[in-house]
Design an enzyme around this catalytic site. Structure first.
Site, PDB file in Angstrom:
ATOM      1  N   ASP A 137       0.839  -1.202   0.000  1.00 50.05           N
ATOM      2  CA  ASP A 137       0.000   0.000   0.000  1.00 50.05           C
ATOM      3  C   ASP A 137       0.878   1.258   0.000  1.00 50.05           C
ATOM      4  OD1 ASP A 137       0.924  -0.123   2.589  1.00 50.05           O
ATOM      5  OD2 ASP A 137      -1.048   0.092   3.537  1.00 50.05           O
ATOM      6  N   SER A 138       2.202   1.066   0.051  1.00 49.10           N
ATOM      7  CA  SER A 138       3.130   2.181  -0.187  1.00 49.10           C
ATOM      8  C   SER A 138       2.900   2.761  -1.586  1.00 49.10           C
ATOM      9  CB  SER A 138       4.587   1.720  -0.037  1.00 49.10           C
ATOM     10  OG  SER A 138       4.819   0.540  -0.771  1.00 49.10           O
ATOM     11  N   LYS A 197      -1.220  -9.532   2.493  1.00 49.50           N
ATOM     12  CA  LYS A 197      -0.570  -9.086   3.733  1.00 49.50           C
ATOM     13  C   LYS A 197      -1.515  -8.142   4.446  1.00 49.50           C
ATOM     14  CE  LYS A 197       2.973  -5.937   3.801  1.00 49.50           C
ATOM     15  NZ  LYS A 197       2.362  -4.845   4.586  1.00 49.50           N
ATOM     16  N   GLU A 253       8.758  -4.395  10.812  1.00 44.01           N
ATOM     17  CA  GLU A 253       9.154  -3.084  10.287  1.00 44.01           C
ATOM     18  C   GLU A 253       9.634  -2.178  11.405  1.00 44.01           C
ATOM     19  OE1 GLU A 253       6.502  -1.164   7.522  1.00 44.01           O
ATOM     20  OE2 GLU A 253       7.675   0.691   7.542  1.00 44.01           O
ATOM     21  N   ASP A 313      -1.229  -6.173  -0.661  1.00 45.75           N
ATOM     22  CA  ASP A 313      -1.472  -5.558   0.654  1.00 45.75           C
ATOM     23  C   ASP A 313      -2.955  -5.225   0.802  1.00 45.75           C
ATOM     24  OD1 ASP A 313       0.095  -5.004   2.829  1.00 45.75           O
ATOM     25  OD2 ASP A 313       1.013  -3.204   1.977  1.00 45.75           O
ATOM     26  N   GLU A 360      -1.743  -5.609   8.198  1.00 43.29           N
ATOM     27  CA  GLU A 360      -0.992  -5.055   9.329  1.00 43.29           C
ATOM     28  C   GLU A 360      -1.731  -5.365  10.629  1.00 43.29           C
ATOM     29  OE1 GLU A 360      -0.165  -0.880   8.772  1.00 43.29           O
ATOM     30  OE2 GLU A 360       0.751  -1.217   6.807  1.00 43.29           O
TER      31      GLU A 360
HETATM   32  O1  KIV Z   1       3.460  -1.184   1.650  1.00 41.12           O
HETATM   33  C1  KIV Z   1       4.639  -1.564   1.734  1.00 41.12           C
HETATM   34  O2  KIV Z   1       5.489  -1.225   0.903  1.00 41.12           O
HETATM   35  C2  KIV Z   1       5.008  -2.409   2.864  1.00 41.12           C
HETATM   36  C3  KIV Z   1       6.441  -2.768   3.027  1.00 41.12           C
HETATM   37  C4  KIV Z   1       7.203  -1.603   3.509  1.00 41.12           C
HETATM   38  C5  KIV Z   1       6.619  -3.946   3.892  1.00 41.12           C
HETATM   39  O3  KIV Z   1       4.166  -2.781   3.611  1.00 41.12           O
END
Ligand code: KIV
Length: 291
Positions: free
Chosen positions: A45-46, A114, A183, A84, A116
């Site tokens: 989600d970055s 993934k 992280e 994500d 969080e």
């Molecule tokens: O969204 C992302 O890029 C991440 C990584 C930093 C693990 O969750």
């Protein structure tokens, strides 16, 4: 071609050759990361920050994630593609998590998701695993909860928060997560967590003792000029190189240097004599050729 990575093959790498994970958001970045040998491509989600220009990760939507997951999935031939789950696409409970993850898998083509959080998301993790969707955990600094964590800062520096991170990671591993991202936690804590978990740990700002490492591709390549976390190592300055190349293009267009004859297509120019504009020869519109 090397064997395709799966959640199971990634899990089996615990304590073995370090896992290499990179984020990817579209076809070219996915191809680049895979060709470089990444085992896992994370459509993180970055995306919100490094591609879409948002100040944080909160505003990216499931629709946007699906769009980018599709491109990465089309590119990946060997790496495991993980999508994500974005902010507020799973927190409401297992049904919401299943609906969101289902979209990333069915429409986006990812093979794992993934999310969080620690013990508080175990019901969601369980529902996804029950549905056959492999899950990667993510503890320590969880950017979706930045407001509560008080900004981008190292987590787990005191005994209580270190214990909470250890307990969260253990719970995720015991629930069946195939890997857990750590992280921005002290290296010494990451080492203990790595020793305690059956699942491989994948560190970002968590030292060298994890079972693998992940970085944001735009950070590695020097393409993101927003945040510059100290744990990032830039292996190239493609932002600067790109600007230089684009400025050269702009200058050549303005100087009439580009395109050259080698960038165009020839024809029998006598054919131009057959063209008309309002009944008059089209070539009459041409000025005198430059001397
Ligand atoms: O969204 C992302 O890029 C991440 C990584 C930093 C693990 O969750």
């Amino acid at each position: 071609m090397a064997q395709r990575q799966t959640a199971r093959s990634v899990s089996a790498r615990k304590g073995g050759d370090p896992l290499v994970m990179l984020t990817a958001y579209d076809f070219p970045t996915a191809r680049m990361a895979e060709d470089a040998g990444a085992d896992i491509l994370l459509v993180g989600d970055s995306l919100a920050m490094v591609v879409l220009g948002h100040p944080d990760t909160l505003s990216v939507t499931v629709d946007e994630m699906v769009h980018h997951c599709k491109a990465v999935s089309r590119a990946a031939q060997r790496a495991l593609v993980v999508g994500d789950l974005p902010f507020l696409s799973y927190e409401a409970g297992p049904a919401q998590a299943l609906a969101s993850a289902g979209r990333l898998v069915k429409e986006g083509g990812v093979r794992a998701v993934k999310l969080e959080g620690g013990r508080e998301v175990l019901p969601q993790v369980q529902a996804l695993l029950d549905a056959g969707i492999p899950v990667m955990g993510h503890v320590g600094l969880t950017p979706q909860r930045l407001a509560r964590l008080g900004g981008f800062r190292v987590q787990g520096r005191d005994s209580a928060t270190a214990q909470a991170i250890l307990d969260d990671a253990l719970a995720l591993s015991r629930a069946g997560c195939f890997a857990v991202v750590l992280e921005c936690v002290p290296a010494a804590l990451a080492r203990v967590v790595t020793a305690a978990l059956d699942a491989p740990t994948i560190g970002i700002g968590a030292g060298a003792q994890c079972d693998g490492q992940v970085l944001v591709l735009h950070d590695v390549l020097g393409l993101f000029e927003g945040l510059r976390p100290t744990f990032v190592k830039r292996y190239a300055e493609l932002g600067a190189a790109g600007r230089e190349a684009l400025a050269a293009y702009a200058a050549e267009v303005r100087q009439g240097v580009f395109p050259g004859p080698e960038h165009g297509f020839a024809m029998d120019e006598l054919l131009l004599d057959t063209l008309t504009v309002d009944g008059r020869p089209a070539t009459a519109l041409l000025g005198e050729p430059a001397a």
